[in-house]
Design a protein around this motif. Structure first.
Motif, PDB file in Angstrom:
ATOM      1  N   ARG A 132       0.812  -1.219   0.000  1.00  0.00           N
ATOM      2  CA  ARG A 132       0.000   0.000   0.000  1.00  0.00           C
ATOM      3  C   ARG A 132       0.849   1.274   0.000  1.00  0.00           C
ATOM      4  O   ARG A 132       0.415   2.299  -0.515  1.00  0.00           O
ATOM      5  N   ARG A 133       2.068   1.194   0.571  1.00  0.00           N
ATOM      6  CA  ARG A 133       2.744   2.437   0.916  1.00  0.00           C
ATOM      7  C   ARG A 133       4.151   2.610   0.364  1.00  0.00           C
ATOM      8  O   ARG A 133       4.715   3.697   0.463  1.00  0.00           O
ATOM      9  N   LEU A 134       4.742   1.563  -0.220  1.00  0.00           N
ATOM     10  CA  LEU A 134       6.046   1.760  -0.854  1.00  0.00           C
ATOM     11  C   LEU A 134       5.921   2.739  -2.011  1.00  0.00           C
ATOM     12  O   LEU A 134       4.968   2.690  -2.784  1.00  0.00           O
ATOM     13  N   ARG A 135       6.926   3.594  -2.137  1.00  0.00           N
ATOM     14  CA  ARG A 135       6.953   4.505  -3.274  1.00  0.00           C
ATOM     15  C   ARG A 135       7.347   3.742  -4.538  1.00  0.00           C
ATOM     16  O   ARG A 135       8.034   2.711  -4.476  1.00  0.00           O
ATOM     17  N   ASN A 136       6.889   4.233  -5.686  1.00  0.00           N
ATOM     18  CA  ASN A 136       7.256   3.607  -6.946  1.00  0.00           C
ATOM     19  C   ASN A 136       8.775   3.543  -7.072  1.00  0.00           C
ATOM     20  O   ASN A 136       9.480   4.455  -6.651  1.00  0.00           O
ATOM     21  N   GLY A 137       9.255   2.458  -7.651  1.00  0.00           N
ATOM     22  CA  GLY A 137      10.687   2.231  -7.726  1.00  0.00           C
ATOM     23  C   GLY A 137      11.244   1.543  -6.498  1.00  0.00           C
ATOM     24  O   GLY A 137      12.449   1.397  -6.359  1.00  0.00           O
ATOM     25  N   GLY A 138      10.343   1.081  -5.621  1.00  0.00           N
ATOM     26  CA  GLY A 138      10.756   0.499  -4.355  1.00  0.00           C
ATOM     27  C   GLY A 138      10.980  -0.997  -4.426  1.00  0.00           C
ATOM     28  O   GLY A 138      10.885  -1.629  -5.483  1.00  0.00           O
ATOM     29  N   ALA A 139      11.271  -1.572  -3.262  1.00  0.00           N
ATOM     30  CA  ALA A 139      11.546  -3.001  -3.177  1.00  0.00           C
ATOM     31  C   ALA A 139      11.096  -3.540  -1.828  1.00  0.00           C
ATOM     32  O   ALA A 139      11.277  -2.890  -0.793  1.00  0.00           O
ATOM     33  N   LEU A 140      10.501  -4.731  -1.857  1.00  0.00           N
ATOM     34  CA  LEU A 140      10.198  -5.489  -0.647  1.00  0.00           C
ATOM     35  C   LEU A 140      11.066  -6.740  -0.666  1.00  0.00           C
ATOM     36  O   LEU A 140      11.067  -7.483  -1.663  1.00  0.00           O
ATOM     37  N   ILE A 141      11.798  -6.963   0.422  1.00  0.00           N
ATOM     38  CA  ILE A 141      12.703  -8.113   0.530  1.00  0.00           C
ATOM     39  C   ILE A 141      12.288  -8.923   1.749  1.00  0.00           C
ATOM     40  O   ILE A 141      12.443  -8.484   2.889  1.00  0.00           O
ATOM     41  N   ASN A 142      11.723 -10.093   1.495  1.00  0.00           N
ATOM     42  CA  ASN A 142      11.333 -11.001   2.570  1.00  0.00           C
ATOM     43  C   ASN A 142      12.465 -11.983   2.850  1.00  0.00           C
ATOM     44  O   ASN A 142      13.436 -12.071   2.102  1.00  0.00           O
ATOM     45  N   PHE A 143      12.297 -12.756   3.940  1.00  0.00           N
ATOM     46  CA  PHE A 143      13.306 -13.755   4.282  1.00  0.00           C
ATOM     47  C   PHE A 143      12.693 -15.141   4.353  1.00  0.00           C
ATOM     48  O   PHE A 143      11.786 -15.392   5.141  1.00  0.00           O
ATOM     49  N   SER A 144      13.190 -16.023   3.504  1.00  0.00           N
ATOM     50  CA  SER A 144      12.899 -17.445   3.580  1.00  0.00           C
ATOM     51  C   SER A 144      14.105 -18.127   4.224  1.00  0.00           C
ATOM     52  O   SER A 144      14.826 -17.512   5.009  1.00  0.00           O
ATOM     53  N   SER A 145      14.339 -19.384   3.882  1.00  0.00           N
ATOM     54  CA  SER A 145      15.486 -20.114   4.418  1.00  0.00           C
ATOM     55  C   SER A 145      15.816 -21.263   3.486  1.00  0.00           C
ATOM     56  O   SER A 145      14.914 -21.904   2.925  1.00  0.00           O
ATOM     57  N   SER A 146      17.098 -21.551   3.350  1.00  0.00           N
ATOM     58  CA  SER A 146      17.503 -22.678   2.522  1.00  0.00           C
ATOM     59  C   SER A 146      17.153 -24.022   3.149  1.00  0.00           C
ATOM     60  O   SER A 146      17.225 -25.053   2.474  1.00  0.00           O
ATOM     61  N   VAL A 147      16.757 -24.038   4.419  1.00  0.00           N
ATOM     62  CA  VAL A 147      16.342 -25.312   5.014  1.00  0.00           C
ATOM     63  C   VAL A 147      15.088 -25.845   4.327  1.00  0.00           C
ATOM     64  O   VAL A 147      14.808 -27.048   4.389  1.00  0.00           O
ATOM     65  N   LEU A 148      14.357 -24.986   3.651  1.00  0.00           N
ATOM     66  CA  LEU A 148      13.153 -25.412   2.952  1.00  0.00           C
ATOM     67  C   LEU A 148      13.482 -26.481   1.910  1.00  0.00           C
ATOM     68  O   LEU A 148      12.739 -27.448   1.730  1.00  0.00           O
ATOM     69  N   ALA A 149      14.613 -26.338   1.216  1.00  0.00           N
ATOM     70  CA  ALA A 149      15.008 -27.304   0.194  1.00  0.00           C
ATOM     71  C   ALA A 149      15.818 -28.465   0.759  1.00  0.00           C
ATOM     72  O   ALA A 149      15.932 -29.512   0.115  1.00  0.00           O
ATOM     73  N   LEU A 150      16.362 -28.309   1.962  1.00  0.00           N
ATOM     74  CA  LEU A 150      17.237 -29.338   2.520  1.00  0.00           C
ATOM     75  C   LEU A 150      16.477 -30.455   3.232  1.00  0.00           C
ATOM     76  O   LEU A 150      17.014 -31.544   3.433  1.00  0.00           O
ATOM     77  N   ALA A 151      15.237 -30.172   3.634  1.00  0.00           N
ATOM     78  CA  ALA A 151      14.397 -31.172   4.305  1.00  0.00           C
ATOM     79  C   ALA A 151      15.091 -31.785   5.515  1.00  0.00           C
ATOM     80  O   ALA A 151      15.145 -33.008   5.683  1.00  0.00           O
ATOM     81  N   LEU A 152      15.627 -30.929   6.383  1.00  0.00           N
ATOM     82  CA  LEU A 152      16.347 -31.398   7.563  1.00  0.00           C
ATOM     83  C   LEU A 152      15.375 -31.841   8.652  1.00  0.00           C
ATOM     84  O   LEU A 152      14.423 -31.123   8.968  1.00  0.00           O
TER      85      LEU A 152
END
Length: 249
Positions: A132-152
């Motif tokens: 709703r509020r980022l200015r044009n030209g902006g970026a949102l950077i979320n955080f996942s994890s590589s453990v998702l693919a490792l199936a530990l």
């Protein structure tokens, strides 16, 4: 709240979980890149103020603001504070998260619910305000994890929350068509932060450090480098999950 107002059109970054670990390193890196930074923290004001002081001592601008990322009213207030202090928000780095490890059969469901609230609902709530509020030209950077693919083993609940983060990220990138806003996720591998190191013995840490071809744990600086790339020059990278893990998977 510690505040330093800006009188220029400097770009503004808001970093959740910005008082420690990868979030703290991202705060300092983005400030070095020229951003005014809003350091968002859950409860440790001293650490957040220390992050602000580090930015200010290096000649940058920052403020600290407390917010529960899963509380939509608090997160709206966070964006209000950023806009009041610096005029708007250009980049959101959503690094806040919690991790509890146990085999699925043993995990307390209250612990599951708490992780769900912070990691999934928090990503959704922060993403709503960013959309709703980022200015044009902006970026949102979320955080996942590589453990998702490792199936530990032991990571089922945590990995499940990060699978949700990736789904939210990829879909939101497409929903923001026409806004010139990028939405990506960073998926670190084993990284030497308190979140990763707490509760692990030396043998476990050494074994995980040996897994990548580069044969070491990642550092918060390694991940902040990726955040800097996605926040600045990476305008053609959109709707992606960048696995920053030294080649582990």
């Amino acid at each position: 709240m510690t505040e330093h107002r800006t009188t220029t059109a400097r770009r503004v970054a808001l970093v959740t979980g910005g008082s420690r670990g990868i979030g703290r390193e991202s705060v300092e890196r983005l400030a070095a890149d020229g951003f005014a930074v809003v350091v968002t923290y859950a409860g440790n004001k001293a650490e957040a103020d220390a992050a602000v002081a580090a930015v200010v001592s290096a000649g940058g601008e920052a403020l600290a603001h407390q917010a529960d990322v899963a509380d939509e009213v608090a997160v709206a207030g966070l964006f209000d504070a950023a806009e009041e202090a610096f005029g708007g928000v250009d980049v959101v780095v959503h690094a806040a998260g919690v991790m509890a490890l146990a085999p699925l059969v043993d995990l307390d469901l209250d612990v599951l619910d708490r992780m769900h609230r912070t990691n999934i609902r928090g990503t959704f709530v922060v993403g709503q305000q960013a959309a709703r509020r980022l200015r044009n030209g902006g970026a949102l950077i979320n955080f996942s994890s590589s453990v998702l693919a490792l199936a530990l083993p032991g990571y089922s609940a945590y990995a499940a929350t990060k699978g949700a983060v990736e789904a939210i990220t990829l879909i939101l990138a497409r929903e923001l068509r026409g806004r010139d806003i990028t939405v990506n996720a960073v998926a670190p591998g084993p990284t030497a932060t308190a979140l990763f190191l707490d509760g692990k013995d030396e043998e476990t840490i050494a074994k995980m450090a040996a897994q990548p071809p580069l044969e070491r744990l990642g550092t918060p600086q390694d991940i902040a480098e990726v955040v800097s790339f996605l926040a600045g020059p990476a305008r053609w990278v959109n709707g992606q999950v960048l696995r920053a893990n030294g080649g582990i998977a």
